[in-house]
Scaffold this motif. Structure first.
Motif, PDB file in Angstrom:
ATOM      1  N   HIS A  88     100.998   4.675  69.745  1.00 22.04           N
ATOM      2  CA  HIS A  88     100.961   5.588  70.894  1.00 22.04           C
ATOM      3  C   HIS A  88     100.738   7.024  70.401  1.00 22.04           C
ATOM      4  O   HIS A  88     101.293   7.419  69.379  1.00 22.04           O
ATOM      5  N   ASP A  90     101.827   9.945  71.111  1.00 21.66           N
ATOM      6  CA  ASP A  90     102.933  10.882  70.848  1.00 21.66           C
ATOM      7  C   ASP A  90     103.599  10.617  69.495  1.00 21.66           C
ATOM      8  O   ASP A  90     104.303  11.472  68.971  1.00 21.66           O
ATOM      9  N   HIS A  91     103.349   9.454  68.915  1.00 22.57           N
ATOM     10  CA  HIS A  91     103.934   9.138  67.603  1.00 22.57           C
ATOM     11  C   HIS A  91     102.932   9.281  66.465  1.00 22.57           C
ATOM     12  O   HIS A  91     103.339   9.320  65.303  1.00 22.57           O
ATOM     13  N   HIS A 171     107.162  -3.522  72.279  1.00 23.24           N
ATOM     14  CA  HIS A 171     106.715  -2.268  72.903  1.00 23.24           C
ATOM     15  C   HIS A 171     105.198  -2.178  72.869  1.00 23.24           C
ATOM     16  O   HIS A 171     104.573  -1.821  73.861  1.00 23.24           O
ATOM     17  N   ASP A 190     109.829   2.996  69.377  1.00 17.92           N
ATOM     18  CA  ASP A 190     110.103   2.937  70.818  1.00 17.92           C
ATOM     19  C   ASP A 190     110.683   1.597  71.279  1.00 17.92           C
ATOM     20  O   ASP A 190     110.788   1.350  72.483  1.00 17.92           O
TER      21      ASP A 190
END
Ligand code: ZN
Length: 307
Positions: A88, A90-91, A171, A190
Motif C-alpha cells: 500500500h 502509505d507504507h 490484509h 496492517d
C-alpha cells in the motif's frame, strides 16, 4: 492509506520524527494515533553491528527522507535492508529514498493492491492528491524485492536474528511480518490497526484470521501495528481484531444463507465517508462488502479470489 500531514521542515540537526526504543537496538517511529488507517503509519528500524534494517518506508519520498533523518539521529550505521510489510502506498512510497541510500528491498513479490486497479500511473496520481506534489518529488516505484519472501526467511546480521514471514493474504496478497524472536517484538504491518478494524478489502477475512492465529502463536511482548498506538497487550488487540472479523464473517455468511441481498445485509452499517476511503465507517462498510462477496462465492462453491 490516508491523508498524511507532511513533517514540519526541520533543521538538519533536529530529527523530524521521534524514534522510540522498544528493545535494545529496536525502534518504532510512531505515526499518528487515533486516526485509524488515515494517519501516518508506524515505521521501525533495527540497528545491528552490520547495519540497519528498516521496516516500512512511509508515504512519500519526503516522508522517507524524514524517516531516514530520524534513523540518522540514532545511528550512523549503513542502511542495509528495507522490509516492506505490504505494498500500500502509505507504507512504501518513500522506498526510493532508502534504495538511493544503498538499501536492498525485502518484500513479497505480489504487489497487487486494489488501489492500483487503474494501473500504477493512476495509483500515483491518486496518491499525489493525498500527499501533495511536493511530498512526491523524486518518486519512483521501489517495491520490487531484491530478496522476495513468499513463506519465511531469516536474516542474520550483526548478531541479530530477524524473521520475515508471509502469514497469508489477510490484509493484502503481499503481506509480510517482521519478528525478532529474542526480543519478542513483532512488526505486524496492517494486519493490526489501533482500533481493531483491519481492512480485508485487498485480502480476505479467512486469511486474516489465520494470520492472527499466527501472531498469537508467537506470543509477542511488543506488537507494532501498521497504524496507531502500540497496544498495551498485543494479545488483546489480536483478540479484538479477531472478534470483529469473525463476527462480520458470521453475519455475512448468515445473510448469504438466508438469501439477503448485499445492500440489505449492509444496511445496518453507517454509509462510507465520502473522500475518506479508510475512515472507520468506510473500512467497516468496505470490509462488509468484501466479506459478503467472499461468503457468497464460498456458498456457491467457488474459490474466493483476490482482486
Ligand atoms: Zn495497508
Amino acid at each position: 492509506m490516508s491523508a498524511l500531514a507532511a513533517p514540519a521542515p526541520a533543521r538538519d540537526s533536529a530529527p523530524p520524527f521521534i524514534a522510540r526504543r522498544i528493545a535494545d537496538g529496536v525502534y518504532v517511529v510512531p505515526g499518528d494515533t487515533g486516526r485509524g488507517s488515515e494517519g501516518r503509519p508506524n515505521a521501525g528500524f533495527i540497528v545491528t553491528r552490520e547495519g540497519v534494517v528498516v521496516v516500512d518506508a512511509l508515504a512519500s519520498p519526503r516522508q522517507g527522507e524524514a524517516l531516514l533523518r530520524t534513523i540518522r539521529s540514532v545511528t550512523p550505521q549503513p542502511i542495509k535492508w528495507l522490509v516492506l510489510t505490504h505494498h500500500h502506498p502509505d507504507h512504501h512510497f518513500g522506498a526510493i529514498v532508502f534504495r538511493r541510500a544503498g538499501a536492498k528491498v525485502i518484500a513479497h513479490p505480489d504487489t497487487r493492491v486494489l488501489a492500483s486497479e487503474g494501473g500504477p500511473d493512476a495509483l500515483v496520481a491518486d496518491w499525489v492528491r493525498v500527499v501533495g506534489l511536493d511530498a512526491m518529488h523524486g518518486f519512483e516505484f521501489a517495491d520490487v524485492p531484491d530478496r522476495p519472501v513468499t513463506s519465511a526467511d531469516t536474516l542474520r546480521m550483526g548478531g541479530r536474528t530477524i524473521v520475515i514471514s508471509h502469514p497469508g493474504a489477510g490484509h493484502t496478497a503481499g503481506d509480510l511480518m517482521v519478528w525478532l524472536p529474542k526480543e519478542r517484538v513483532l512488526f505486524a504491518g496492517d494486519l493490526l490497526i489501533e482500533d481493531g478494524v483491519t481492512m480485508v478489502v485487498d485480502g480476505s477475512a479467512r486469511e486474516l484470521l489465520r494470520s492472527l492465529a499466527r501472531i498469537d502463536s508467537l506470543r509477542p511482548r511488543v506488537a507494532v501495528p501498521g497504524h496507531g498506538a502500540l497496544p498495551k497487550g498485543p494479545a488483546l488487540l489480536v483478540a479484538r481484531t479477531r472478534s470483529y472479523i469473525a463476527d462480520l464473517e458470521a453475519e455475512m455468511r448468515a445473510a448469504v444463507e438466508k438469501g439477503v441481498p448485499m445492500q440489505r445485509a449492509l444496511a445496518a452499517l453507517p454509509p462510507p465517508d465520502e473522500n475518506r476511503p479508510v475512515s472507520l465507517n468506510s473500512r467497516r462498510r468496505r470490509n462488509a462488502a468484501r466479506v459478503y462477496v467472499a461468503e457468497e462465492r464460498a456458498w456457491m462453491g467457488l474459490e474466493d479470489s483476490l482482486p
